[in-house]
Design a protein around this motif. Structure first.
Motif, PDB file in Angstrom:
ATOM      1  N   SER A  34     -48.697  17.375  37.339  1.00 34.92           N
ATOM      2  CA  SER A  34     -50.156  17.263  37.447  1.00 34.92           C
ATOM      3  C   SER A  34     -50.700  18.231  38.490  1.00 34.92           C
ATOM      4  N   PRO A  35     -51.805  18.922  38.201  1.00 35.38           N
ATOM      5  CA  PRO A  35     -52.452  19.765  39.225  1.00 35.38           C
ATOM      6  C   PRO A  35     -53.054  18.888  40.315  1.00 35.38           C
ATOM      7  N   LYS A  36     -53.121  19.427  41.527  1.00 34.03           N
ATOM      8  CA  LYS A  36     -53.633  18.659  42.663  1.00 34.03           C
ATOM      9  C   LYS A  36     -55.088  18.244  42.471  1.00 34.03           C
ATOM     10  N   LYS A  37     -55.837  19.018  41.658  1.00 29.03           N
ATOM     11  CA  LYS A  37     -57.257  18.710  41.458  1.00 29.03           C
ATOM     12  C   LYS A  37     -57.468  17.367  40.775  1.00 29.03           C
ATOM     13  N   MET A  38     -56.418  16.786  40.189  1.00 28.57           N
ATOM     14  CA  MET A  38     -56.557  15.477  39.535  1.00 28.57           C
ATOM     15  C   MET A  38     -56.785  14.367  40.551  1.00 28.57           C
ATOM     16  N   GLY A  39     -56.317  14.562  41.775  1.00 29.31           N
ATOM     17  CA  GLY A  39     -56.525  13.560  42.808  1.00 29.31           C
ATOM     18  C   GLY A  39     -55.952  12.192  42.445  1.00 29.31           C
ATOM     19  N   ASN A  40     -56.734  11.146  42.735  1.00 24.62           N
ATOM     20  CA  ASN A  40     -56.268   9.778  42.483  1.00 24.62           C
ATOM     21  C   ASN A  40     -56.206   9.421  41.000  1.00 24.62           C
ATOM     22  N   TYR A  41     -56.752  10.286  40.150  1.00 24.41           N
ATOM     23  CA  TYR A  41     -56.680  10.020  38.708  1.00 24.41           C
ATOM     24  C   TYR A  41     -55.231   9.953  38.241  1.00 24.41           C
ATOM     25  N   ARG A  42     -54.345  10.687  38.948  1.00 25.73           N
ATOM     26  CA  ARG A  42     -52.912  10.626  38.613  1.00 25.73           C
ATOM     27  C   ARG A  42     -52.381   9.205  38.759  1.00 25.73           C
ATOM     28  N   TRP A  43     -52.764   8.548  39.865  1.00 26.80           N
ATOM     29  CA  TRP A  43     -52.265   7.194  40.110  1.00 26.80           C
ATOM     30  C   TRP A  43     -52.881   6.194  39.134  1.00 26.80           C
ATOM     31  N   LEU A  44     -54.104   6.456  38.715  1.00 28.71           N
ATOM     32  CA  LEU A  44     -54.732   5.605  37.708  1.00 28.71           C
ATOM     33  C   LEU A  44     -53.967   5.697  36.386  1.00 28.71           C
ATOM     34  N   MET A  45     -53.559   6.920  36.006  1.00 33.29           N
ATOM     35  CA  MET A  45     -52.804   7.108  34.765  1.00 33.29           C
ATOM     36  C   MET A  45     -51.409   6.491  34.870  1.00 33.29           C
ATOM     37  N   ILE A  46     -50.781   6.637  36.034  1.00 33.62           N
ATOM     38  CA  ILE A  46     -49.450   6.024  36.228  1.00 33.62           C
ATOM     39  C   ILE A  46     -49.552   4.505  36.140  1.00 33.62           C
ATOM     40  N   TYR A  47     -50.585   3.954  36.769  1.00 31.90           N
ATOM     41  CA  TYR A  47     -50.835   2.505  36.731  1.00 31.90           C
ATOM     42  C   TYR A  47     -50.960   2.030  35.281  1.00 31.90           C
ATOM     43  N   PHE A  48     -51.696   2.783  34.486  1.00 33.67           N
ATOM     44  CA  PHE A  48     -51.914   2.416  33.093  1.00 33.67           C
ATOM     45  C   PHE A  48     -50.628   2.557  32.276  1.00 33.67           C
ATOM     46  N   SER A  49     -49.828   3.595  32.541  1.00 36.26           N
ATOM     47  CA  SER A  49     -48.555   3.778  31.830  1.00 36.26           C
ATOM     48  C   SER A  49     -47.590   2.638  32.139  1.00 36.26           C
ATOM     49  N   CYS A  50     -47.545   2.233  33.406  1.00 39.38           N
ATOM     50  CA  CYS A  50     -46.673   1.104  33.781  1.00 39.38           C
ATOM     51  C   CYS A  50     -47.142  -0.179  33.101  1.00 39.38           C
ATOM     52  N   PHE A  51     -48.461  -0.359  33.031  1.00 38.00           N
ATOM     53  CA  PHE A  51     -48.983  -1.537  32.353  1.00 38.00           C
ATOM     54  C   PHE A  51     -48.626  -1.526  30.867  1.00 38.00           C
ATOM     55  N   ALA A  52     -48.690  -0.346  30.223  1.00 39.58           N
ATOM     56  CA  ALA A  52     -48.348  -0.243  28.798  1.00 39.58           C
ATOM     57  C   ALA A  52     -46.897  -0.650  28.559  1.00 39.58           C
ATOM     58  N   ILE A  53     -46.000  -0.272  29.477  1.00 39.67           N
ATOM     59  CA  ILE A  53     -44.594  -0.690  29.361  1.00 39.67           C
ATOM     60  C   ILE A  53     -44.487  -2.202  29.502  1.00 39.67           C
ATOM     61  N   PHE A  54     -45.219  -2.756  30.473  1.00 41.26           N
ATOM     62  CA  PHE A  54     -45.227  -4.218  30.657  1.00 41.26           C
ATOM     63  C   PHE A  54     -45.755  -4.917  29.410  1.00 41.26           C
ATOM     64  N   PHE A  55     -46.836  -4.383  28.848  1.00 43.12           N
ATOM     65  CA  PHE A  55     -47.472  -4.943  27.652  1.00 43.12           C
ATOM     66  C   PHE A  55     -46.480  -4.977  26.485  1.00 43.12           C
ATOM     67  N   SER A  56     -45.838  -3.843  26.198  1.00 47.49           N
ATOM     68  CA  SER A  56     -44.927  -3.782  25.052  1.00 47.49           C
ATOM     69  C   SER A  56     -43.675  -4.635  25.285  1.00 47.49           C
ATOM     70  N   THR A  57     -43.236  -4.720  26.550  1.00 49.15           N
ATOM     71  CA  THR A  57     -42.083  -5.576  26.867  1.00 49.15           C
ATOM     72  C   THR A  57     -42.427  -7.044  26.619  1.00 49.15           C
ATOM     73  N   LEU A  58     -43.601  -7.429  27.067  1.00 44.92           N
ATOM     74  CA  LEU A  58     -44.059  -8.803  26.863  1.00 44.92           C
ATOM     75  C   LEU A  58     -44.215  -9.112  25.377  1.00 44.92           C
ATOM     76  N   ASP A  59     -44.723  -8.149  24.627  1.00 47.88           N
ATOM     77  CA  ASP A  59     -44.944  -8.344  23.195  1.00 47.88           C
ATOM     78  C   ASP A  59     -43.625  -8.567  22.463  1.00 47.88           C
ATOM     79  N   VAL A  60     -42.583  -7.817  22.837  1.00 48.36           N
ATOM     80  CA  VAL A  60     -41.310  -7.954  22.136  1.00 48.36           C
ATOM     81  C   VAL A  60     -40.583  -9.237  22.555  1.00 48.36           C
TER      82      VAL A  60
END
Length: 598
Positions: A34-60
C-alpha cells in the motif's frame, strides 16, 4: 441429508476456503504494497478483511439454513444432542446474524472515510487516534444491536415452532427438536380468521430496518458526494499519482458496495421484508442461503483488480515490456460499446440465474434420477461457469477500461482455461451423452442385459470430466492458455504456437463429438417416426411417445445451438475486421448460446 444440504455444505466450504485465501493475500498486499498516502484506510481494509474471514468461518461452522414460510422468516441450524453444545450453537447463530449488521455498517464507514479524504477540509483527522477506534467500534455496536434484537424479540417461541414444524420437516426432513433457530413470525391468524400483527416481531423488524436504512442512506449520500468530488479533481492542484489513487479507491469502493448489494442487501432484504407483507417466498429462501455464504469469498476481488499496487504485485513477472494498448471503449463506437457491455451484463445475470435454478431443481427432484436427468443436472454446470465468468470477469474488467497487459496473467489464464476451454469442451461431451441416451432408450426399451447393472451414465460423465480436464490442463502452461482480451472484447488463444495447437485440437474434438451427436439424433428421429409402441395400451403409448419427443426435441435444439456457435466462432467472425462484427459473432454468440442452452 438431502441433496440441497449437500450442495449447501459444498458452497459454504468452498466459500470459506476462497475467503480465507483471498483475504489473507489481500491483507498481505495491504501491509506490504500500500502507498503511504492511504493512511489509516489501510487499517480499515485490514479490519474488514479479518472480519470477512471471521464471517466465513462462522458460516461454515454454523451451516445455516435461511428459510421463509408464509409470514415467517428464520435462520436455523442442526441442533447437537448435547445441551451444552446446543447453547454454544445458539450463541454462534446469533453471532452469524449479527454479522449482517456489522457488514452493512462497515460499508457506510468506508464511504464516509473516502469522502473525508477527498474533500481535503481536515475532517479526515476524525479517523486518527482515539476517533479511529470509535469508528472501528461502530460496526460492532450495530452488530450487537442486531443480535440482541433477534435474541429478545424473535427468539425461540412455542407459537413460531408450531407454525414452522410441518414446513421444516417437508423441506429439510428435520424435526423441530433437532434444530436451533431465530425467526420473525409477523402475523398470527386468529380464530375468526383475521390476521393480527405480532408486536415483538414488528419491533425487531423496525430495529433491523432502521440499521439497514441508515447504512444505505449514508452510502448513497457520501457516494454521491465522493463522485462529485472526484469529477472535480482535474481542476484541483493535486499530483497525478494522488488523482489516480483516489479514483482507484473510489472504483474499488463502488464495486465492493455492489457485491453486498447483490449478495446480501437484495436477497436478505427481500427475505426479511416480503414475509411481513404475507408474501410467501419459500422457494427463494434456499437460494438466499447460498448467496449469504458466497459473499465473503467474492468481496475482496475488486481490490485485487483496481488498486494498481496490488494488481501489479499479483501480475506474473517476465511478461515482457508493455506495448501501447487501447481498451475496447476506445476502439468501439460509444453507443455500441455500451450496448455490448450492458447486453453481456444482462444476459450473464439471466444465464447464471437460469442455470443455477435448473441445477437446484434437478438436485432436489423427488425419486431416483434417470440417466437423462443426471446428464441434464451436470450440463447446467459448464453453462453456469461460462455465464458466471462473463458476470464476474468479462463485464467488470471491460467496464473498468483495462487492457490485456494490465490483467493478472495467471488469473486470466485460469479463468480462460476454465470457462473458455474446459466448460466449452465439456458441454459437447454431455450433449452426445444426451443423444446416446435417447438412442439407447428407443432402440433398447428393455435395456441390454450386460449393461443393466452397469452405471453407464455415471461412467460416461466421469470419463467426460477426466478427458476434458486432461486436455484443458495443457492450457494452464504459460503461452498455451485461452484468455480474455478486453482490448477486443473477446476470448482468444494467446496467439503462440502452443495455444494455437491446443485450440485446433479442441475444435477438432468438438467437430467430431457434434457429428456423432447428430448421427444419434437422426437415428432417434427415424425411430420415433416409424416405430409403433407395442405391449401397452394406446393411451400409455401416446404418453410415452410425447415424453420421448420432448426429450428428443430438447437434445436436437441444444445440438443446433452449439453448431451455430461453432460456425460463428470458426467462420463467420472472419468475414469482417470490424470490431463490432467480431463481437457479435464471437463474444455475444458465446454468452447467448450458453444462456439459451439452459
Amino acid at each position: 441429508m438431502s441433496n440441497y444440504e449437500y450442495l449447501k455444505i459444498f458452497v459454504q466450504w468452498t466459500s470459506f476456503l476462497c475467503s480465507l485465501v483471498f483475504n489473507l493475500i489481500l491483507t498481505f498486499l495491504i501491509i506490504t504494497k500500500s502507498p503511504k498516502k492511504m493512511g489509516n484506510y489501510r487499517w480499515l481494509m485490514i479490519y474488514f478483511s479479518c472480519f470477512a474471514i471471521f464471517f466465513s468461518t462462522l458460516d461454515v461452522i454454523v451451516g445455516p439454513f435461511i428459510h421463509a414460510h408464509g409470514t415467517s422468516a428464520c435462520l436455523l441450524m442442526r441442533r447437537s444432542e448435547s445441551e451444552d453444545v446446543a447453547n454454544v450453537q445458539y450463541v454462534l447463530l446469533i453471532l452469524l446474524c449479527s454479522c449482517f449488521g456489522v457488514t452493512i455498517t462497515f460499508f457506510a464507514i468506508h464511504f464516509v472515510f473516502r469522502y473525508f479524504a477527498l474533500e481535503r477540509k481536515g475532517r479526515i483527522s476524525y479517523f486518527d487516534g482515539k476517533y479511529f477506534l470509535i469508528w472501528l467500534a461502530i460496526p460492532v455496536v450495530c452488530g450487537t444491536v442486531w443480535g440482541l434484537a433477534l435474541h429478545f424479540f424473535v427468539g425461540h417461541t412455542y407459537e413460531t415452532t408450531e407454525y414452522l414444524r410441518e414446513n421444516i420437516l417437508h423441506h429439510y426432513n428435520l424435526e423441530m427438536k433437532d434444530v436451533i433457530y431465530v425467526g420473525a413470525f409477523y402475523w398470527r391468524t386468529l380464530e375468526n380468521g383475521e390476521m393480527e400483527l405480532v408486536i415483538s416481531a414488528a419491533i425487531a423488524a423496525g430495529i433491523m430496518f432502521s440499521v439497514k436504512a441508515t447504512s444505505i442512506s449514508v452510502v448513497c449520500y457520501y457516494g454521491f458526494l465522493s463522485y462529485r468530488q472526484i469529477s472535480e479533481l482535474p481542476q484541483e492542484g493535486e499530483s497525478a499519482f494522488t488523482k489516480s489513487l483516489q479514483k482507484q479507491l473510489y472504483k474499488a469502493l463502488v464495486l465492493q458496495a455492489m457485491i453486498p448489494i447483490l449478495f446480501m442487501y437484495l436477497p436478505i432484504g427481500t427475505f426479511l421484508i416480503l414475509p411481513a407483507f404475507n408474501v410467501n417466498i419459500e422457494s427463494f429462501s434456499k437460494l438466499a442461503t447460498l448467496f449469504y455464504a458466497v459473499y465473503p469469498a467474492v468481496d475482496p476481488l475488486p481490490l485485487f483488480f483496481i488498486i494498481d499496487n496490488y494488481r501489479i504485485a499479483l501480475k506474473d513477472e517476465g511478461q515482457g515490456e508493455d506495448i501501447p494498448e487501447l481498451p475496447a471503449s476506445a476502439l468501439m463506437a460509444p453507443g455500441f460499446y455500451w450496448f455490448a457491455l450492458i447486453s453481456c451484463l444482462i444476459i450473464s445475470i439471466f444465464g447464471s440465474t437460469v442455470n443455477f435454478y435448473l441445477f437446484y431443481k434437478f438436485l432436489k427432484r423427488d425419486g431416483k434420477a434417470n440417466g437423462f436427468q443426471k446428464i441434464c443436472l451436470v450440463k447446467t454446470l459448464p453453462n453456469f461457469v461460462i455465464c458466471f465468468a462473463f458476470l464476474l470477469w468479462v463485464v467488470p474488467v471491460t467496464a473498468l477500461d483495462y487492457t490485456y497487459s494490465q490483467l493478472p496473467y495467471r488469473l486470466n489464464s485460469i479463468i480462460g482455461s476454465l470457462a473458455g476451454s474446459w466448460a466449452y469442451l465439456f458441454t459437447p461431451f454431455l450433449q452426445v451423452s444426451l443423444s446416446c441416451n435417447r438412442f439407447y432408450v428407443l432402440y433398447f426399451p428393455f435395456g441390454i442385459k450386460v449393461l443393466k447393472r452397469v452405471p453407464v451414465t455415471n461412467i460416461s460423465i466421469v470419463l467426460s470430466i477426466l478427458i476434458v480436464s486432461c486436455v484443458c490442463s495443457v492450457g494452464l502452461q504459460e503461452t498455451c492458455g485461452y484468455v480474455y482480451d478486453p482490448n477486443f472484447f473477446c476470448w482468444r488463444p494467446e496467439g503462440l504456437p502452443c495455444s494455437d495447437q491446443l485450440a485446433k485440437v479442441i475444435l477438432a474434438m468438438i467437430y467430431s463429438i457434434t457429428f456423432s451427436s447428430n448421427v444419434f439424433n437422426v437415428l432417434t428421429g427415424a425411430r420415433l417416426l416409424v416405430n409403433k409402441m407395442v405391449g401397452m395400451n394406446q393411451q400409455e403409448a401416446a404418453r410415452r411417445r410425447k415424453r420421448w419427443m420432448i426429450m428428443f426435441t430438447q437434445s436436437v435444439i441444444q445440438d443446433c445451438l452449439h453448431l451455430v456457435d461453432i460456425i460463428n466462432a470458426t467462420y463467420l467472425w472472419e468475414l469482417s475486421d470490424e470490431l463490432w462484427f467480431q463481437f457479435l459473432f464471437l463474444t455475444l454468440s458465446f454468452i447467448i448460446i450458453y444462456t439459451l442452452d439452459g
